[in-house]
Design a protein around this motif. Structure first.
Motif, PDB file in Angstrom:
ATOM      1  N   HIS A 122       0.859  -1.192   0.000  1.00  0.00           N
ATOM      2  CA  HIS A 122       0.000   0.000   0.000  1.00  0.00           C
ATOM      3  C   HIS A 122       0.896   1.243   0.000  1.00  0.00           C
ATOM      4  CE1 HIS A 122       0.066  -0.721   4.613  1.00  0.00           C
ATOM      5  NE2 HIS A 122       1.108   0.028   4.267  1.00  0.00           N
ATOM      6  N   GLY A 123       0.282   2.415  -0.228  1.00  0.00           N
ATOM      7  CA  GLY A 123       1.092   3.639  -0.287  1.00  0.00           C
ATOM      8  C   GLY A 123       2.087   3.591  -1.431  1.00  0.00           C
ATOM      9  N   ASN A 124       1.701   2.930  -2.532  1.00  0.00           N
ATOM     10  CA  ASN A 124       2.629   2.763  -3.662  1.00  0.00           C
ATOM     11  C   ASN A 124       2.533   3.950  -4.625  1.00  0.00           C
ATOM     12  OD1 ASN A 124       0.052   2.070  -4.447  1.00  0.00           O
ATOM     13  ND2 ASN A 124       0.735   0.490  -5.872  1.00  0.00           N
ATOM     14  N   TYR A 125       2.800   5.142  -4.111  1.00  0.00           N
ATOM     15  CA  TYR A 125       2.803   6.343  -4.954  1.00  0.00           C
ATOM     16  C   TYR A 125       4.054   7.155  -4.685  1.00  0.00           C
ATOM     17  CZ  TYR A 125       1.045   8.588  -0.661  1.00  0.00           C
ATOM     18  OH  TYR A 125       0.884   9.025   0.642  1.00  0.00           O
ATOM     19  N   ARG A 126       4.644   7.664  -5.792  1.00  0.00           N
ATOM     20  CA  ARG A 126       5.825   8.523  -5.685  1.00  0.00           C
ATOM     21  C   ARG A 126       5.353   9.933  -5.373  1.00  0.00           C
ATOM     22  NH1 ARG A 126      10.320   9.807 -10.536  1.00  0.00           N
ATOM     23  NH2 ARG A 126      12.101  10.140  -9.132  1.00  0.00           N
ATOM     24  N   LYS A 127       6.149  10.676  -4.622  1.00  0.00           N
ATOM     25  CA  LYS A 127       5.786  12.058  -4.268  1.00  0.00           C
ATOM     26  C   LYS A 127       6.001  12.971  -5.479  1.00  0.00           C
ATOM     27  CE  LYS A 127       5.232  10.223  -0.250  1.00  0.00           C
ATOM     28  NZ  LYS A 127       5.612   8.879  -0.769  1.00  0.00           N
ATOM     29  N   PRO A 128       5.319  14.132  -5.502  1.00  0.00           N
ATOM     30  CA  PRO A 128       5.468  15.046  -6.650  1.00  0.00           C
ATOM     31  C   PRO A 128       6.901  15.492  -6.848  1.00  0.00           C
ATOM     32  CG  PRO A 128       3.577  15.679  -5.317  1.00  0.00           C
ATOM     33  CD  PRO A 128       4.319  14.614  -4.538  1.00  0.00           C
ATOM     34  N   GLN A 129       7.318  15.576  -8.105  1.00  0.00           N
ATOM     35  CA  GLN A 129       8.672  15.974  -8.489  1.00  0.00           C
ATOM     36  C   GLN A 129       8.677  17.444  -8.932  1.00  0.00           C
ATOM     37  OE1 GLN A 129      11.133  13.396  -8.206  1.00  0.00           O
ATOM     38  NE2 GLN A 129       9.319  12.649  -7.112  1.00  0.00           N
ATOM     39  N   LEU A 130       9.864  18.008  -9.077  1.00  0.00           N
ATOM     40  CA  LEU A 130       9.976  19.410  -9.507  1.00  0.00           C
ATOM     41  C   LEU A 130       9.497  19.554 -10.955  1.00  0.00           C
ATOM     42  CD1 LEU A 130      13.501  20.283  -8.041  1.00  0.00           C
ATOM     43  CD2 LEU A 130      11.250  21.079  -7.219  1.00  0.00           C
ATOM     44  N   THR A 131       8.664  20.591 -11.190  1.00  0.00           N
ATOM     45  CA  THR A 131       8.200  20.851 -12.554  1.00  0.00           C
ATOM     46  C   THR A 131       9.294  21.563 -13.352  1.00  0.00           C
ATOM     47  OG1 THR A 131       5.954  21.018 -11.688  1.00  0.00           O
ATOM     48  CG2 THR A 131       6.316  21.910 -13.899  1.00  0.00           C
ATOM     49  N   ASP A 132      10.194  22.274 -12.627  1.00  0.00           N
ATOM     50  CA  ASP A 132      11.243  23.076 -13.292  1.00  0.00           C
ATOM     51  C   ASP A 132      10.576  24.034 -14.285  1.00  0.00           C
ATOM     52  OD1 ASP A 132      13.326  21.879 -11.862  1.00  0.00           O
ATOM     53  OD2 ASP A 132      13.263  20.148 -13.190  1.00  0.00           O
ATOM     54  N   ASN A 133      11.114  24.098 -15.534  1.00  0.00           N
ATOM     55  CA  ASN A 133      10.483  25.054 -16.474  1.00  0.00           C
ATOM     56  C   ASN A 133       9.603  24.326 -17.487  1.00  0.00           C
ATOM     57  OD1 ASN A 133      12.426  23.808 -17.863  1.00  0.00           O
ATOM     58  ND2 ASN A 133      13.754  25.601 -18.122  1.00  0.00           N
ATOM     59  N   ARG A 134       9.068  23.159 -17.068  1.00  0.00           N
ATOM     60  CA  ARG A 134       8.140  22.451 -17.962  1.00  0.00           C
ATOM     61  C   ARG A 134       6.812  23.210 -17.985  1.00  0.00           C
ATOM     62  NH1 ARG A 134       8.207  16.330 -15.842  1.00  0.00           N
ATOM     63  NH2 ARG A 134       8.995  17.301 -13.920  1.00  0.00           N
ATOM     64  N   VAL A 135       6.160  23.179 -19.139  1.00  0.00           N
ATOM     65  CA  VAL A 135       4.838  23.786 -19.267  1.00  0.00           C
ATOM     66  C   VAL A 135       3.805  22.669 -19.187  1.00  0.00           C
ATOM     67  CG1 VAL A 135       3.255  25.007 -20.806  1.00  0.00           C
ATOM     68  CG2 VAL A 135       5.659  25.715 -20.663  1.00  0.00           C
ATOM     69  N   VAL A 136       2.805  22.846 -18.305  1.00  0.00           N
ATOM     70  CA  VAL A 136       1.708  21.880 -18.244  1.00  0.00           C
ATOM     71  C   VAL A 136       0.536  22.480 -19.022  1.00  0.00           C
ATOM     72  CG1 VAL A 136       0.117  20.588 -16.765  1.00  0.00           C
ATOM     73  CG2 VAL A 136       2.464  21.060 -15.997  1.00  0.00           C
ATOM     74  N   LEU A 137       0.135  21.782 -20.078  1.00  0.00           N
ATOM     75  CA  LEU A 137      -0.981  22.236 -20.896  1.00  0.00           C
ATOM     76  C   LEU A 137      -2.283  21.646 -20.372  1.00  0.00           C
ATOM     77  CD1 LEU A 137       0.647  21.674 -24.419  1.00  0.00           C
ATOM     78  CD2 LEU A 137       0.509  23.825 -23.115  1.00  0.00           C
ATOM     79  N   VAL A 138      -3.376  22.372 -20.589  1.00  0.00           N
ATOM     80  CA  VAL A 138      -4.696  21.827 -20.280  1.00  0.00           C
ATOM     81  C   VAL A 138      -5.610  22.031 -21.488  1.00  0.00           C
ATOM     82  CG1 VAL A 138      -4.675  21.946 -17.754  1.00  0.00           C
ATOM     83  CG2 VAL A 138      -5.311  23.985 -19.078  1.00  0.00           C
ATOM     84  N   SER A 139      -6.504  21.079 -21.683  1.00  0.00           N
ATOM     85  CA  SER A 139      -7.407  21.123 -22.847  1.00  0.00           C
ATOM     86  C   SER A 139      -8.728  21.800 -22.488  1.00  0.00           C
ATOM     87  CB  SER A 139      -7.704  19.687 -23.305  1.00  0.00           C
ATOM     88  OG  SER A 139      -8.429  19.026 -22.265  1.00  0.00           O
ATOM     89  N   PHE A 140      -8.817  22.344 -21.287  1.00  0.00           N
ATOM     90  CA  PHE A 140     -10.070  22.962 -20.838  1.00  0.00           C
ATOM     91  C   PHE A 140      -9.790  24.381 -20.332  1.00  0.00           C
ATOM     92  CE2 PHE A 140      -8.846  22.358 -16.417  1.00  0.00           C
ATOM     93  CZ  PHE A 140      -8.051  21.219 -16.461  1.00  0.00           C
ATOM     94  N   LYS A 141     -10.850  25.235 -20.400  1.00  0.00           N
ATOM     95  CA  LYS A 141     -10.646  26.646 -20.092  1.00  0.00           C
ATOM     96  C   LYS A 141     -10.970  27.015 -18.661  1.00  0.00           C
ATOM     97  CE  LYS A 141     -10.970  30.480 -22.499  1.00  0.00           C
ATOM     98  NZ  LYS A 141     -10.116  31.103 -23.524  1.00  0.00           N
ATOM     99  N   ASP A 142     -12.155  26.602 -18.223  1.00  0.00           N
ATOM    100  CA  ASP A 142     -12.600  27.163 -16.938  1.00  0.00           C
ATOM    101  C   ASP A 142     -11.828  26.524 -15.784  1.00  0.00           C
ATOM    102  OD1 ASP A 142     -15.588  25.177 -17.393  1.00  0.00           O
ATOM    103  OD2 ASP A 142     -13.523  24.620 -16.949  1.00  0.00           O
TER     104      ASP A 142
END
Ligand SMILES: NS(=O)(=O)c1c(F)c(F)c(S(=O)(=O)CCO)c(N[C@H]2CCCc3ccccc32)c1F
Ligand SMILES: [Zn+2]
Length: 263
Positions: free
Chosen positions: A243-263
């Protein structure tokens, strides 16, 4: 894979000593911070083909010691990406019976109960996933947040067999089913970024698509997933719960996260 774990001396802070990419760039998962997201109107709805498998096909359900894994036939694929990405397997990340939060990606620091990953490889360019897994355009993973709510009959198509793979390296055959029913209704709203495998060897080879809307499973279904499995082999004297088999969030650095939705 090696004997890496999510906690303790072989835990994620030690992964990079044996798996150098784990300490490198473009790592996953990450936290989706809404003020840093960029709306991209050109992101098309995800289109999947042949996900509605016939029940006379059989799939292998297995306990890898790190997750529960369902093998998928390569005639299932994503058709809306620049290359054809054929399915290889799906697996899950979850918390525990006491800590009901175990997703890998988070939204504004909020963690969901769990997360499903459907792993695909670029079958236009590579003959199989092993050849694709370490290439920059090798993999595409669909991420689905899981939250606790209504009972989900689609998940029960294989959750009901979970007691047959309680221990590491156990595998059973299960009847195939409509894998599309595991995904959220809307495949047009998602987060998109370049990242990595979230387990060793952490290759930065994944085009991530994480759907905005979670799917729900019941508390009973979640507890079955969170309490049924062991990371240890059946013959091991010490049982290690999986259980608890999830890695913690990593540094985004200068990556761009895109989203396909507006609101
Ligand atoms: N979160 S994640 O990054 O999507 C992710 C996992 F979390 C995860 F546990 C696995 S694993 O079950 O294979 C155990 C550790 O590799 C994978 N396997 C992928 C990548 C490694 C090689 C391989 C070979 C055949 C099929 C799938 C895969 C994985 F991609
Ligand atoms: Zn995963």
């Amino acid at each position: 894979g090696g004997k890496w774990t999510y906690n303790g001396p072989d835990g994620e802070h030690d992964w990079s000593s044996k798996y150098p990419f784990c300490g490198g760039a473009f790592q996953s998962p990450i936290d989706f911070q809404t003020q840093l997201l960029r709306y991209d109107p050109n992101l098309p709805p995800i289109q999947v083909q042949n996900y509605n498998l016939s029940t006379n096909e059989q799939l292998t359900l297995g306990n890898t010691g790190h997750s529960v894994l369902l093998s998928l036939p390569s005639h299932m694929y994503i058709s809306s990406l620049p290359h054809r990405y054929s399915a290889a397997q799906l697996h899950f990340h979850w918390g525990s019976s006491s800590l009901l939060t175990g997703s890998e990606h988070t939204v504004n620091g909020n963690r969901f109960a769990g997360e499903m990953h459907v792993v695909h490889f670029n079958s236009d360019k590579y003959p199989n996933i092993s050849m694709a897994v370490d290439k920059h355009d090798g993999l595409a993973v669909l991420g689905v947040f899981i939250e606790i709510g209504e009972f989900n009959p689609a998940f029960d198509k294989f959750f009901k067999y979970i007691n047959g793979i309680k221990y590491r390296d156990q595998k059973i055959q299960v009847p195939a089913f409509n894998v599309r029913a595991l995904l959220p209704a809307r495949l047009d709203e998602y987060y998109r970024y370049d990242g990595s495998l979230t387990t060793p060897p952490c290759y930065p080879s994944v085009l991530w698509t994480v759907f905005r809307k979670p799917v729900t499973i019941s508390r009973k279904q979640f507890l079955a997933l969170a309490t049924a499995l062991y990371a240890s082999h059946a013959q091991d004297s010490a049982t290690v719960p999986l259980h608890g088999n999830y890695r913690k969030p990593q540094l985004t650095d200068n990556r761009v996260v895109l989203v396909s939705f507006k609101d």
